[in-house]
Motif scaffolding. Structure first.
Motif: not given
Length: 236
Positions: A213-231
């Motif tokens: 599992r790759l776990v990614v948490k948004a700590r600081k975001v202005n509004g919303s952001d696009v998160l892309s993950t790849t294995l």
């Protein structure tokens, strides 16, 4: 003498004459990759970004990357920027360029996706294949998980996360449930961690068979952001 930075050279030589010529782009790129002093035995690849279709007849110059004389294809990763300047034939050509060179095709990516394209292209060049990918829109405090089951016998696996302008925490959880963070990665000989302003990734040598599992948490975001993950993973 001193060698001028590539960025400065690019700014001086980049001009806008109102047309798009893929042949010129591929010819100059191939000339650079095969220039005197460049290690010809080292695998190579290219990222081709375009905001419009080719003007005039196309000479299929991308095939130089497919048949480069080394016995190994140099992948061309194609990035289509925007939609308005492309008709159906233009898109088919871009997909064909990627397919015939062993690269990938991506349409209208975000800043986060551009970084993701680089790592996917890098993996393709090193014999890796994409085992999973997913993108989300996230807000501050939200976490997302890329969950995939790895087979046995992999030489290496890379877990990548890319974003736009936010700040994100990125951790791995192995099949035994143990968490691998930045501090632990530094102590492990089989795991390496790298990060930049808009990306982070873990590379695991000989990963254990099972669900990761790759776990990614948004700590600081202005509004919303696009998160892309790849294995990506490569076999022995």
């Amino acid at each position: 003498g001193k060698v001028a930075p590539l960025g400065r050279i690019a700014r001086k030589r980049t001009i806008n004459r109102g047309g798009t010529d893929y042949d010129v782009a591929f010819d100059y790129a191939f000339e650079t990759l095969t220039a005197k002093g460049v290690d010809q035995k080292r695998p190579k690849a290219a990222i081709f970004l375009t905001d419009g279709g080719h003007n005039g007849s196309y000479d299929n110059s991308h095939l130089k990357f497919a048949y480069n004389g080394t016995g190994r294809t140099w992948p061309v990763c194609v990035v289509q920027l925007g939609k308005r300047s492309f008709d159906r034939d233009d898109v088919k050509r871009l997909k064909r360029i990627a397919r015939e060179t062993g690269g990938i095709y991506v349409k209208a990516p975000s800043n986060a996706k551009l970084t993701d394209v680089y790592f996917r292209c890098r993996g393709t060049n090193e014999g890796a294949r994409t085992l999973g990918s997913k993108a989300w829109s996230v807000r501050k405090g939200q976490s997302r998980v890329l969950k995939r089951t790895l087979p046995s016998g992999l030489k290496e696996a890379t877990f990548f996360a890319g974003w736009g302008k936010g700040t994100f925490d990125v951790e791995l959880r192995d099949p035994r449930g143990k968490t691998i963070n930045i501090a632990r990665a530094k102590r492990l000989k089989t795991v390496s961690f790298r990060r930049g302003r808009t990306f982070a990734f873990y590379t695991v040598k000989k990963p254990r068979k099972g669900t990761w599992r790759l776990v990614v948490k948004a700590r600081k975001v202005n509004g919303s952001d696009v998160l892309s993950t790849t294995l990506t993973g490569s076999k022995k």
